[in-house]
Design a protein around this motif. Structure first.
Motif, PDB file in Angstrom:
ATOM      1  N   ASP A 130       0.828  -1.212   0.000  1.00  0.00           N
ATOM      2  CA  ASP A 130       0.000   0.000   0.000  1.00  0.00           C
ATOM      3  C   ASP A 130       0.863   1.263   0.000  1.00  0.00           C
ATOM      4  OD1 ASP A 130      -2.614   0.861  -0.228  1.00  0.00           O
ATOM      5  OD2 ASP A 130      -2.837   1.222   1.918  1.00  0.00           O
ATOM      6  N   LEU A 131       1.889   1.274  -0.827  1.00  0.00           N
ATOM      7  CA  LEU A 131       2.878   2.354  -0.836  1.00  0.00           C
ATOM      8  C   LEU A 131       2.336   3.592  -1.541  1.00  0.00           C
ATOM      9  CD1 LEU A 131       5.927   2.680   0.032  1.00  0.00           C
ATOM     10  CD2 LEU A 131       6.462   2.304  -2.386  1.00  0.00           C
ATOM     11  N   ALA A 132       2.618   4.742  -0.958  1.00  0.00           N
ATOM     12  CA  ALA A 132       2.266   6.024  -1.566  1.00  0.00           C
ATOM     13  C   ALA A 132       3.460   6.965  -1.462  1.00  0.00           C
ATOM     14  CB  ALA A 132       1.052   6.646  -0.890  1.00  0.00           C
ATOM     15  N   ILE A 133       3.687   7.723  -2.534  1.00  0.00           N
ATOM     16  CA  ILE A 133       4.726   8.747  -2.545  1.00  0.00           C
ATOM     17  C   ILE A 133       4.105  10.033  -3.078  1.00  0.00           C
ATOM     18  CG2 ILE A 133       6.899   9.510  -3.550  1.00  0.00           C
ATOM     19  CD1 ILE A 133       7.439   7.320  -1.667  1.00  0.00           C
ATOM     20  N   ASN A 134       4.170  11.079  -2.274  1.00  0.00           N
ATOM     21  CA  ASN A 134       3.697  12.403  -2.679  1.00  0.00           C
ATOM     22  C   ASN A 134       4.846  13.393  -2.574  1.00  0.00           C
ATOM     23  OD1 ASN A 134       1.094  11.345  -2.883  1.00  0.00           O
ATOM     24  ND2 ASN A 134       0.545  11.977  -0.809  1.00  0.00           N
ATOM     25  N   PHE A 135       4.911  14.301  -3.556  1.00  0.00           N
ATOM     26  CA  PHE A 135       5.811  15.447  -3.481  1.00  0.00           C
ATOM     27  C   PHE A 135       4.928  16.695  -3.488  1.00  0.00           C
ATOM     28  CE2 PHE A 135       8.620  12.325  -5.708  1.00  0.00           C
ATOM     29  CZ  PHE A 135       9.539  12.164  -4.674  1.00  0.00           C
ATOM     30  N   GLY A 136       4.678  17.237  -2.301  1.00  0.00           N
ATOM     31  CA  GLY A 136       3.732  18.344  -2.205  1.00  0.00           C
ATOM     32  C   GLY A 136       2.344  17.864  -2.589  1.00  0.00           C
ATOM     33  N   SER A 137       1.752  18.535  -3.570  1.00  0.00           N
ATOM     34  CA  SER A 137       0.415  18.153  -4.017  1.00  0.00           C
ATOM     35  C   SER A 137       0.443  17.122  -5.145  1.00  0.00           C
ATOM     36  CB  SER A 137      -0.346  19.400  -4.501  1.00  0.00           C
ATOM     37  OG  SER A 137       0.348  20.012  -5.581  1.00  0.00           O
ATOM     38  N   THR A 138       1.650  16.713  -5.547  1.00  0.00           N
ATOM     39  CA  THR A 138       1.786  15.755  -6.647  1.00  0.00           C
ATOM     40  C   THR A 138       1.907  14.332  -6.098  1.00  0.00           C
ATOM     41  OG1 THR A 138       2.913  17.390  -8.031  1.00  0.00           O
ATOM     42  CG2 THR A 138       3.168  15.069  -8.635  1.00  0.00           C
ATOM     43  N   THR A 139       1.028  13.464  -6.534  1.00  0.00           N
ATOM     44  CA  THR A 139       1.075  12.059  -6.158  1.00  0.00           C
ATOM     45  C   THR A 139       1.786  11.281  -7.259  1.00  0.00           C
ATOM     46  OG1 THR A 139      -0.980  12.198  -4.888  1.00  0.00           O
ATOM     47  CG2 THR A 139      -0.281  10.006  -5.621  1.00  0.00           C
ATOM     48  N   VAL A 140       2.911  10.651  -6.912  1.00  0.00           N
ATOM     49  CA  VAL A 140       3.651   9.853  -7.895  1.00  0.00           C
ATOM     50  C   VAL A 140       2.957   8.521  -8.084  1.00  0.00           C
ATOM     51  CG1 VAL A 140       5.884   8.843  -8.477  1.00  0.00           C
ATOM     52  CG2 VAL A 140       5.786  11.007  -7.230  1.00  0.00           C
ATOM     53  N   PHE A 141       2.664   7.842  -6.976  1.00  0.00           N
ATOM     54  CA  PHE A 141       1.802   6.667  -7.012  1.00  0.00           C
ATOM     55  C   PHE A 141       1.154   6.480  -5.651  1.00  0.00           C
ATOM     56  CE2 PHE A 141       5.304   4.657  -4.979  1.00  0.00           C
ATOM     57  CZ  PHE A 141       6.438   4.803  -5.792  1.00  0.00           C
ATOM     58  N   ASP A 142       0.110   5.664  -5.653  1.00  0.00           N
ATOM     59  CA  ASP A 142      -0.687   5.498  -4.440  1.00  0.00           C
ATOM     60  C   ASP A 142      -1.196   4.057  -4.388  1.00  0.00           C
ATOM     61  OD1 ASP A 142      -1.908   6.211  -2.106  1.00  0.00           O
ATOM     62  OD2 ASP A 142      -3.584   7.267  -3.051  1.00  0.00           O
ATOM     63  N   HIS A 143      -1.263   3.500  -3.190  1.00  0.00           N
ATOM     64  CA  HIS A 143      -1.785   2.141  -2.993  1.00  0.00           C
ATOM     65  C   HIS A 143      -1.050   1.113  -3.866  1.00  0.00           C
ATOM     66  CE1 HIS A 143      -4.950   3.799  -0.522  1.00  0.00           C
ATOM     67  NE2 HIS A 143      -5.330   4.583  -1.510  1.00  0.00           N
ATOM     68  N   LEU A 144       0.273   1.244  -3.936  1.00  0.00           N
ATOM     69  CA  LEU A 144       1.082   0.320  -4.730  1.00  0.00           C
ATOM     70  C   LEU A 144       1.499  -0.867  -3.866  1.00  0.00           C
ATOM     71  CD1 LEU A 144       2.708  -0.375  -7.310  1.00  0.00           C
ATOM     72  CD2 LEU A 144       4.576   1.015  -6.376  1.00  0.00           C
ATOM     73  N   SER A 145       1.166  -2.063  -4.319  1.00  0.00           N
ATOM     74  CA  SER A 145       1.519  -3.278  -3.583  1.00  0.00           C
ATOM     75  C   SER A 145       2.044  -4.338  -4.557  1.00  0.00           C
ATOM     76  CB  SER A 145       0.312  -3.840  -2.824  1.00  0.00           C
ATOM     77  OG  SER A 145      -0.144  -2.938  -1.836  1.00  0.00           O
ATOM     78  N   PHE A 146       3.177  -4.915  -4.244  1.00  0.00           N
ATOM     79  CA  PHE A 146       3.691  -6.037  -5.016  1.00  0.00           C
ATOM     80  C   PHE A 146       4.742  -6.766  -4.186  1.00  0.00           C
ATOM     81  CE2 PHE A 146       6.542  -2.545  -5.989  1.00  0.00           C
ATOM     82  CZ  PHE A 146       7.808  -3.122  -6.060  1.00  0.00           C
ATOM     83  N   GLN A 147       5.096  -7.948  -4.634  1.00  0.00           N
ATOM     84  CA  GLN A 147       6.048  -8.781  -3.905  1.00  0.00           C
ATOM     85  C   GLN A 147       7.127  -9.274  -4.856  1.00  0.00           C
ATOM     86  OE1 GLN A 147       4.491 -11.488  -0.881  1.00  0.00           O
ATOM     87  NE2 GLN A 147       5.635 -13.149  -1.857  1.00  0.00           N
ATOM     88  N   VAL A 148       8.359  -9.305  -4.372  1.00  0.00           N
ATOM     89  CA  VAL A 148       9.480  -9.872  -5.118  1.00  0.00           C
ATOM     90  C   VAL A 148       9.989 -11.070  -4.338  1.00  0.00           C
ATOM     91  CG1 VAL A 148      11.753  -9.460  -6.139  1.00  0.00           C
ATOM     92  CG2 VAL A 148      10.096  -7.583  -6.003  1.00  0.00           C
ATOM     93  N   ASP A 149       9.872 -12.242  -4.935  1.00  0.00           N
ATOM     94  CA  ASP A 149      10.322 -13.466  -4.281  1.00  0.00           C
ATOM     95  C   ASP A 149      11.761 -13.787  -4.669  1.00  0.00           C
ATOM     96  OD1 ASP A 149       7.825 -13.960  -3.037  1.00  0.00           O
ATOM     97  OD2 ASP A 149       7.056 -14.769  -4.928  1.00  0.00           O
ATOM     98  N   GLN A 150      12.402 -14.580  -3.847  1.00  0.00           N
ATOM     99  CA  GLN A 150      13.778 -14.989  -4.128  1.00  0.00           C
ATOM    100  C   GLN A 150      13.827 -15.721  -5.471  1.00  0.00           C
ATOM    101  OE1 GLN A 150      15.507 -18.270  -3.919  1.00  0.00           O
ATOM    102  NE2 GLN A 150      17.399 -17.198  -4.426  1.00  0.00           N
TER     103      GLN A 150
END
Length: 223
Positions: free
Chosen positions: A6-26
Motif C-alpha cells: 500500500d505504498l504512496a509517494i507524494n511530493f507536495g500536491s503531486t502524487t507519484v503513485f498510491d496504494h502500490l503493492s507487489f512482492q518480489v520473491d527470491q
C-alpha cells in the motif's frame, strides 16, 4: 525477499503513485516498466532507502543485500583507476592496497564471470561503453548481493552489448538464484529475460507473469 504494501509517494500536491503493492520473491527477475515520469526511479530510491514513503511500508528479508547498477555513465577518458581497482571500490573505498586475500579472490572471480579478465588492468576511462557498464555490474556483484537492481543500465548500449549484459545477468539469476529488478524501456529485453513485470501507469499499475504482458500492451501506448 521484498514486499511493498500500500505504498504512496507524494511530493507536495503531486502524487507519484498510491496504494502500490507487489512482492518480489527470491529468484524472481522482475521488469519494472512505464513511461518517463511515472515513478520508476522514485520507487527504486524508496526501496534503496533514499526516499521515505508518504504512506505504506516496504518489508524486506533480514538478510537482504542490494547491489545497484545505475544508468550508463560515460566516464572521462582520463579516469585513472583500472577496471579491477574500480570493481574493488565496493570493498575498499579508496584504500585499494589493503584488500584481503578473500576480497582479491572475489574481485577476480567476478571479473572472470563478466569476461573482463583480459582488460582488468586497463584504465576504466579507456574502456568501451559496454566494458564500462560491465565494470559497474561487476562492482555491484563483488559484494555478493542477493538482490540486484538494474536502473536503465542498458539504455545507452548497442543491441549486441545489451544482449551480452543481460545474458550474464540471466545466468546469475538461473544458476545462483540471484533476484533481479530490471527497470527498462527496451521491450525486446523485457519480453526475453524477466519472468514477471510491474507496469506503472499514471492511472495505477498492473503486474503478473511476463507471458501476460504482450496481451496487456495491445492497444496501449508505448511504455
Amino acid at each position: 525477499m521484498l514486499s511493498v504494501n500500500d505504498l504512496a509517494i507524494n511530493f507536495g500536491s503531486t502524487t507519484v503513485f498510491d496504494h502500490l503493492s507487489f512482492q518480489v520473491d527470491q529468484g524472481d527477475f522482475l521488469a519494472v516498466i512505464g513511461v518517463n515520469g511515472v515513478g520508476k526511479t522514485t520507487l527504486i530510491k524508496t526501496i534503496l532507502g533514499q526516499l521515505k514513503p508518504t504512506a505504506g511500508t516496504i518489508e524486506t528479508n533480514p538478510q537482504l543485500k542490494i547491489g545497484y547498477v545505475p544508468q550508463f555513465r560515460n566516464l572521462d577518458s582520463e579516469y585513472p583507476l583500472t577496471i579491477a581497482d574500480f570493481v574493488s571500490l565496493n570493498f575498499t573505498g579508496w584504500k585499494l592496497p589493503w584488500l584481503s586475500k578473500k576480497e582479491r579472490q572475489r574481485v577476480q572471480t567476478v571479473i572472470k564471470q563478466l569476461e573482463l579478465t583480459p582488460i582488468a588492468n586497463r584504465p576504466l576511462g579507456r574502456a568501451s561503453g559496454g566494458e564500462k557498464q560491465k565494470a559497474y555490474l561487476a562492482q555491484a556483484l563483488v559484494a555478493e548481493p542477493n538482490l540486484l537492481i538494474l536502473d536503465e543500465s542498458t539504455a545507452s548500449l548497442d543491441p549486441t552489448t545489451k544482449q551480452e549484459l543481460l545474458r550474464v545477468v540471466k545466468d546469475l539469476n538461473q544458476r545462483l538464484g540471484l533476484t533481479i529488478i530490471f527497470i527498462s524501456h527496451d521491450m525486446e529485453l523485457v519480453n526475453e529475460y524477466p519472468n514477471k513485470y510491474l507496469w506503472l501507469r499514471s492511472d495505477g499499475y498492473s503486474q503478473g507473469p511476463i507471458a501476460e504482458l504482450e496481451m496487456k500492451l495491445r492497444g496501449e501506448a508505448d511504455v
